[in-house]
Design an enzyme around this catalytic site. Structure first.
Site, PDB file in Angstrom:
ATOM      1  N   ASP A 197      66.728  10.247  42.590  1.00  0.00           N
ATOM      2  CA  ASP A 197      66.247  10.757  41.294  1.00  0.00           C
ATOM      3  C   ASP A 197      64.842  11.321  41.425  1.00  0.00           C
ATOM      4  OD1 ASP A 197      65.493   8.153  41.841  1.00  0.00           O
ATOM      5  OD2 ASP A 197      65.740   7.414  39.787  1.00  0.00           O
TER       6      ASP A 197
ATOM      7  N   TYR B 299      83.339  10.657  49.296  1.00  0.00           N
ATOM      8  CA  TYR B 299      84.284  11.716  49.633  1.00  0.00           C
ATOM      9  C   TYR B 299      85.427  11.233  50.528  1.00  0.00           C
ATOM     10  CZ  TYR B 299      81.479  15.490  47.642  1.00  0.00           C
ATOM     11  OH  TYR B 299      80.815  16.328  46.785  1.00  0.00           O
TER      12      TYR B 299
ATOM     13  N   LYS C 264      69.175   5.720  47.632  1.00  0.00           N
ATOM     14  CA  LYS C 264      68.929   4.926  46.427  1.00  0.00           C
ATOM     15  C   LYS C 264      68.939   3.457  46.836  1.00  0.00           C
ATOM     16  CE  LYS C 264      68.646   4.712  41.820  1.00  0.00           C
ATOM     17  NZ  LYS C 264      67.563   5.282  40.996  1.00  0.00           N
TER      18      LYS C 264
ATOM     19  N   ASP D 129      72.852  21.816  44.975  1.00  0.00           N
ATOM     20  CA  ASP D 129      73.002  22.764  43.862  1.00  0.00           C
ATOM     21  C   ASP D 129      71.642  22.988  43.200  1.00  0.00           C
ATOM     22  OD1 ASP D 129      75.750  23.106  44.232  1.00  0.00           O
ATOM     23  OD2 ASP D 129      76.178  23.006  42.077  1.00  0.00           O
TER      24      ASP D 129
ATOM     25  N   ASP E 105      75.546  16.748  47.871  1.00  0.00           N
ATOM     26  CA  ASP E 105      76.277  17.723  47.056  1.00  0.00           C
ATOM     27  C   ASP E 105      75.441  18.093  45.835  1.00  0.00           C
ATOM     28  OD1 ASP E 105      78.469  19.251  46.029  1.00  0.00           O
ATOM     29  OD2 ASP E 105      78.870  17.589  44.639  1.00  0.00           O
TER      30      ASP E 105
HETATM   31  C1  IPM Z   1      80.378  21.949  47.900  1.00  0.00           C
HETATM   32  C2  IPM Z   1      81.447  21.825  46.853  1.00  0.00           C
HETATM   33  C3  IPM Z   1      82.521  20.884  47.362  1.00  0.00           C
HETATM   34  C4  IPM Z   1      81.867  19.530  47.614  1.00  0.00           C
HETATM   35  C5  IPM Z   1      83.746  20.726  46.447  1.00  0.00           C
HETATM   36  C6  IPM Z   1      84.343  22.054  46.101  1.00  0.00           C
HETATM   37  C7  IPM Z   1      84.765  19.808  47.044  1.00  0.00           C
HETATM   38  O1  IPM Z   1      80.914  21.406  45.645  1.00  0.00           O
HETATM   39  O2  IPM Z   1      80.674  22.480  48.983  1.00  0.00           O
HETATM   40  O3  IPM Z   1      79.243  21.524  47.658  1.00  0.00           O
HETATM   41  O4  IPM Z   1      81.776  18.703  46.694  1.00  0.00           O
HETATM   42  O5  IPM Z   1      81.431  19.310  48.747  1.00  0.00           O
HETATM   43 MN    MN Z   2      78.773  21.175  45.689  1.00  0.00          MN
END
Ligand code: IPM
Ligand code: MN
Length: 362
Positions: free
Chosen positions: A221, A136, A188, A249, A245
């Site tokens: 993984d 990032y 990793k 999710d 990140d």
């Molecule tokens: C998150 C989002 C952001 C990230 C994006 C929108 C830049 O996916 O907050 O997880 O990758 O951190």
């Molecule tokens: Mn994200």
């Protein structure tokens, strides 16, 4: 205490969910006695399309004077990918040196999870995601762009300082949570033999100061596999920006979806920012169908970070009461209530629930 809360409602459904978050903040203030003011900032896609401005440096300086920031969502279908992400969201995280992205993965009572035979007892861990480095950082570039010989690089930056402060925060949090007292490093090391060697060495070295905390290691993984198969094995996970990140999710899905998942971008020595982690959901904008609970949980996390622990807990309990007894589903449009009604329900639960009352279970 009195707080100055900077509010960035942002794009899409951001303003709708932030409105509910602020409703609950107001009710929590009345109930527990803290005071606050809010200042709104217009940043996001709409503002960018109108003015070509993303986030001016002067605004970062101004935001640094606030007590905390509440963010709705940043993202606009008419703006090219990368502009708002780098220009607003990441600029906020980096500019305020919010080096921790704290993402609890907790299944509240009454919430559906896609994991069979797993319930609130099994799904309760926290991901500590490093928030200012790795892929990032924006280091890299093109060579011979657009030609058949094109080269593109994107470098993962890992500094001893950045890694260490993140790992240290994670050890402290594991101790404070006092659950399994176990910290898992997710990396990793078998492939990223430089960058993640630094992570592994730092994890081990800092770990010597925490003999009361069990240390575990999982390749990213395998961690994805365990999050589905045995989520109960996790207590606190510490990981890099990019892996964090992705796995959060996955975490959001097992805790009931984007309608409930919240996170904090923390600068423990400075100003932190709290957000529902789902995006701007353009499809649902303005329909009153989006679930505001993630934004409300973000408010609870904000109160906790401000030191208003009792208020934070009461807001979270009110959310749990609503998931356990009221909502049909957490999915947008399927809750059985509008966005505003869900906010009202949380306020009602906050105002009427006796502290310590059982939450019930549907
Ligand atoms: C998150 C989002 C952001 C990230 C994006 C929108 C830049 O996916 O907050 O997880 O990758 O951190
Ligand atoms: Mn994200």
């Amino acid at each position: 205490m009195s707080y100055e809360i900077a509010v960035i409602p942002g794009d899409g459904t951001g303003p709708e969910v932030v409105r509910e978050g602020l409703k609950v903040l107001e009710a929590a203030a009345k109930k527990t006695g803290f005071r606050y003011t809010t200042t709104n900032y217009p940043f996001g896609g709409e503002h960018y399309l109108k003015t070509r401005e993303t986030l001016p440096d002067a605004s970062i300086e101004e935001l640094k004077k606030s007590s905390a920031i509440l963010l709705g969502a940043i993202g606009h279908p008419e703006v090219k990918p990368g502009i708002l992400e780098r220009g607003v969201l990441l600029k906020l995280r980096f500019g305020m040196d919010q080096y921790i992205n704290l993402r609890p993965v907790r299944l509240y009572p009454g919430v559906w999870t896609p994991l069979k035979d797993k319930g609130p007892e099994q799904i309760d861990f926290v991901v500590v995601r490093e928030n200012t480095e790795d892929l990032y950082a924006g280091v890299g570039g093109f060579l011979k762009k657009g030609t058949p010989d094109e080269v593109a690089t994107q470098v993962s930056i890992n500094t001893r300082k950045g890694v260490e402060r993140c790992i240290r925060f994670a050890y402290d949090l594991t101790r404070k949570r006092n659950k399994q007292r176990k910290l898992t490093l997710c990396a990793k090391t078998n492939v990223l033999t430089y960058a993640h060697d630094l992570w592994a060495r730092t994890f081990e070295e800092v770990g010597r100061e925490y003999p009361d905390i069990k240390q575990e290691y999982a390749h990213v993984d395998a961690a994805c596999m365990w999050m589905i198969k045995n989520p109960e094995t996790f207590d606190v996970i510490v990981t890099t920006n990019m892996f964090g990140d992705i796995i959060t999710d996955l975490g959001a899905m097992i805790q009931g979806g984007m309608g409930i998942a919240a996170g904090g971008n923390l600068n423990p020595e400075g100003v932190s920012m709290f957000e529902p982690i789902g995006g701007s959901a353009p499809k649902y904008t303005g329909k009153g169908q989006i679930n505001p609970l993630a934004a409300i949980v973000a408010v609870s996390m904000m109160l906790d970070a401000l030191g208003e622990t009792a208020a934070a807990q009461q807001v979270e309990r009110a959310v749990m009461f609503v998931t356990a007894n009221k909502l049909k589903s957490l999915a947008a449009g399927k809750m059985g209530y509008t966005t505003g009604e869900v906010g009202d329900l949380v306020v009602w639960a906050l105002e009427t629930l006796p502290v310590g009352a059982p939450l019930g279970q549907r």
